[in-house]
Design a protein around this motif. Sequence first.
Motif, PDB file in Angstrom:
ATOM      1  N   VAL A 199      45.590 -16.616  91.933  1.00 25.88           N
ATOM      2  CA  VAL A 199      45.778 -17.441  90.742  1.00 25.88           C
ATOM      3  C   VAL A 199      47.269 -17.639  90.474  1.00 25.88           C
ATOM      4  CG1 VAL A 199      45.193 -17.727  88.311  1.00 25.88           C
ATOM      5  CG2 VAL A 199      43.686 -16.403  89.802  1.00 25.88           C
ATOM      6  N   THR A 200      47.642 -18.869  90.188  1.00 25.07           N
ATOM      7  CA  THR A 200      49.023 -19.158  89.825  1.00 25.07           C
ATOM      8  C   THR A 200      49.028 -20.156  88.684  1.00 25.07           C
ATOM      9  OG1 THR A 200      51.210 -19.740  90.691  1.00 25.07           O
ATOM     10  CG2 THR A 200      49.318 -20.994  91.525  1.00 25.07           C
ATOM     11  N   PHE A 201      50.213 -20.674  88.325  1.00 27.92           N
ATOM     12  CA  PHE A 201      50.313 -21.457  87.098  1.00 27.92           C
ATOM     13  C   PHE A 201      50.489 -22.954  87.312  1.00 27.92           C
ATOM     14  CE2 PHE A 201      50.657 -17.349  85.330  1.00 27.92           C
ATOM     15  CZ  PHE A 201      50.300 -17.461  83.998  1.00 27.92           C
ATOM     16  N   ARG A 241      51.328 -27.194  92.175  1.00 28.09           N
ATOM     17  CA  ARG A 241      52.273 -27.181  93.297  1.00 28.09           C
ATOM     18  C   ARG A 241      52.322 -25.799  93.941  1.00 28.09           C
ATOM     19  NH1 ARG A 241      57.600 -25.937  94.267  1.00 28.09           N
ATOM     20  NH2 ARG A 241      57.890 -25.205  92.133  1.00 28.09           N
ATOM     21  N   ALA A 242      52.417 -24.749  93.091  1.00 29.74           N
ATOM     22  CA  ALA A 242      52.461 -23.382  93.622  1.00 29.74           C
ATOM     23  C   ALA A 242      51.154 -23.027  94.314  1.00 29.74           C
ATOM     24  CB  ALA A 242      52.752 -22.401  92.491  1.00 29.74           C
ATOM     25  N   ALA A 243      50.029 -23.459  93.740  1.00 28.32           N
ATOM     26  CA  ALA A 243      48.735 -23.179  94.371  1.00 28.32           C
ATOM     27  C   ALA A 243      48.642 -23.866  95.729  1.00 28.32           C
ATOM     28  CB  ALA A 243      47.602 -23.632  93.457  1.00 28.32           C
ATOM     29  N   GLN A 274      40.652 -18.809  98.103  1.00 24.99           N
ATOM     30  CA  GLN A 274      40.797 -19.738  96.983  1.00 24.99           C
ATOM     31  C   GLN A 274      42.134 -19.480  96.294  1.00 24.99           C
ATOM     32  OE1 GLN A 274      38.553 -22.223  95.726  1.00 24.99           O
ATOM     33  NE2 GLN A 274      37.768 -21.919  97.792  1.00 24.99           N
ATOM     34  N   ALA A 275      43.016 -20.466  96.281  1.00 28.69           N
ATOM     35  CA  ALA A 275      44.291 -20.395  95.552  1.00 28.69           C
ATOM     36  C   ALA A 275      44.260 -21.498  94.504  1.00 28.69           C
ATOM     37  CB  ALA A 275      45.473 -20.566  96.500  1.00 28.69           C
ATOM     38  N   ALA A 285      62.779 -27.255  83.091  1.00 33.45           N
ATOM     39  CA  ALA A 285      62.188 -28.086  84.149  1.00 33.45           C
ATOM     40  C   ALA A 285      62.645 -27.646  85.535  1.00 33.45           C
ATOM     41  CB  ALA A 285      62.548 -29.556  83.927  1.00 33.45           C
ATOM     42  N   ALA A 286      63.727 -26.857  85.616  1.00 33.69           N
ATOM     43  CA  ALA A 286      64.256 -26.422  86.907  1.00 33.69           C
ATOM     44  C   ALA A 286      63.574 -25.168  87.430  1.00 33.69           C
ATOM     45  CB  ALA A 286      65.759 -26.171  86.798  1.00 33.69           C
ATOM     46  N   LYS A 287      62.744 -24.535  86.607  1.00 35.08           N
ATOM     47  CA  LYS A 287      62.086 -23.284  87.002  1.00 35.08           C
ATOM     48  C   LYS A 287      61.296 -23.499  88.291  1.00 35.08           C
ATOM     49  CE  LYS A 287      60.213 -19.128  85.860  1.00 35.08           C
ATOM     50  NZ  LYS A 287      59.313 -18.893  86.979  1.00 35.08           N
ATOM     51  N   GLY A 288      61.483 -22.597  89.249  1.00 32.08           N
ATOM     52  CA  GLY A 288      60.754 -22.669  90.510  1.00 32.08           C
ATOM     53  C   GLY A 288      61.399 -23.537  91.565  1.00 32.08           C
TER      54      GLY A 288
END
Length: 685
Positions: free
Chosen positions: A69-71, A74-76, A92-93, A498-501
């Motif tokens: 699980v992510t937030f 894009r990360a998933a 499952q991501a 907005a730059a996080k990640g």
Amino acid sequence: MSPTSHLASGEPDDLLGALDPEQRAVAEALRGPVRVLAGAGTGKTRAITHRIAHGVVQGIYAPTEVLAVTFTTRAAGEMRGRLHRLGAPGVQARTFHSAALRQLRWFWPTTYGGELPTLTESKIPLLAGAARRLRLQSDQALLRDLASEIEWAKVSNVGPDDYARVAGRRARAVAGLDHETVGRVFGGYEEVKRSQARMDMEDVLLLTAGMLAEEERVAAQVRAQYKWFVVDEFQDVSPLQSALLDLWLGGRDEICVVGDPAQTIYSFAGADASYLRDFPRKFPGTTSVELSRNYRSSPEVVEAANTVLVGSDSGSVRLRAQRPHGPQVRYVPAPDEVAEAEAVADSVGELIRDGVPASEIAVLFRINAQSEAFEEALASRGLPYVVRGGARFFERPEVRQAVTLLRAAVRTDERAEGEGSSLVDLLRAALAGMGWSPEAPATRGQTRDRWESLQALMTMADEAGNASPSEFVADLDRRAAEQHAPAAGGVTLATLHAAKGLEWDSVFLAGMHDGAMPLTHATSQAEIEEERRLLYVGMTRARSHLVLSWAAARTPGGRGNRRPSRFLDALLPASAKAASTKPQPRRAAHCRECGRPLSSAAEKKRARCSECPASYDEELFERLRAWRKSRADQDSVPAFVVFTDATLQLIAEQRPTSEAALLRISGVGPAKLERYGEAVLEVVG
């Protein structure tokens, strides 16, 4: 040998050999509760995807029984891609909402009968209906702020009846509305939503949690399906998400969580880092691993970022740089925001000329309204840019409305008899009609962002000096036209949130003065520490080049009483501290002809006051204007889109004889040099 063959061979060293010792410790901790404290740029996704793949190859995990699980989607997606390459494609991501919605859609018809409520794309229309029922005057900014506050309340398990009590205790605020009014709007919104058989994104989590808590049959099926859990960005988990996760687990402890307390920057939206910090207390026997080897940033960037967190209570990991040394971090004071933006744009241009791709450069700031000065400075040099997480300044609805109202006011004023009104008076009247006032709203959110955008227009009017209202409108049109240029692969302009990640080779953190970093409305110690963490997040986006700048005054000629961010106290070299104590005037701050201080942006661009006679070749200037008109007609664009009068005057003054000399003139960037350079040099010659 492919990743799949590594897995098929059953040899763990084939899969884990490329991991560092700490990452390998994560990958080998396959059973029981695991907590990974992963600093910025330490390869957390690499560690947890290898952990899952290693569990699969060891026969401990069945891929279809793992839920990662992510937030963000894009990360998933990135996690799914890595798992596929590692030979574990069945895992499952998903985001919390995606996983919950999938379960709702599967179990709802057989559990409750009938159709699942329709997922609404936006709260705004429903909120507008609730506000009308309460006869509450609202605009789009207020409705967006109310939507954000309702999201916070729902993920924090706060209902409409409890809102006023809890919001008062937690010092919540929405655009000047009292807590009781917000609570009534919240209740009205829920009623409107139910009457239309709709649900919002928070309802997806609430309904799933309710279904699992009430229906043991459903809970048993979900728990039989998913036996192993991995949760990324665990510092951002809300109370509602934590409750849903507990229901998925059903008392089990086969869970691995990954996060960084130093990157907790969404507390205002309901994120609660205590779930990460207190994880070992909740799950006795937790295996804790720290990832501290930073593979993203140079030692210079890492050391500066570590220093910012010294003395904070974040419980963060101290990063250890793994990359070779790079340039020193630069700390650059400026006398005003115009000078700061121009200095940043000049540095960006130098980097691009040195071979750094524009897409590997970012200019980051605290709030969206700060983007305009950098949009203008980059556009005037022909440097492409993209605004991430928001619209370009002149595309924002409030700015477009304000310019339209001002244009109408100017036309009306010009038709009236007698002396025309001053620019500032006309703009103040136009903005007052939109609800603007000289005093900033005391709260954060869309209402504050809207005010900041309108205030930026007031600042431009102040900078315009003796410009007439019609000249000012024409200049706004010019800025808007230049800033609408195509920007594929351009420099990124973004807020720190907005730059996080994300990450870039070169990062400029602009506007880093007290009042913006931390923001003035961050008053409690917890709020100030969150601002510190936000600065840390911004700094750790940089791989090689990092520049932090601030302006002593907002406008040219203004009182220079701003100070650099208090978070930089331990970092500033003596020269920057001295400059911030006594700001130095810009080199072009005085008229080159008479020496008088220059006040407006137009004067500063010409480096000559409006009263002094032109020192440029007037005949050449007229030839350049004639060429510009012909070229503008040919391209079907306004003349100022080719070059402004101020730029043509500079060309006529300096009479450049080469492309390099032409490029040094303000308003001539690489794109305009390529498009017009040969023709301009021919006219000059």
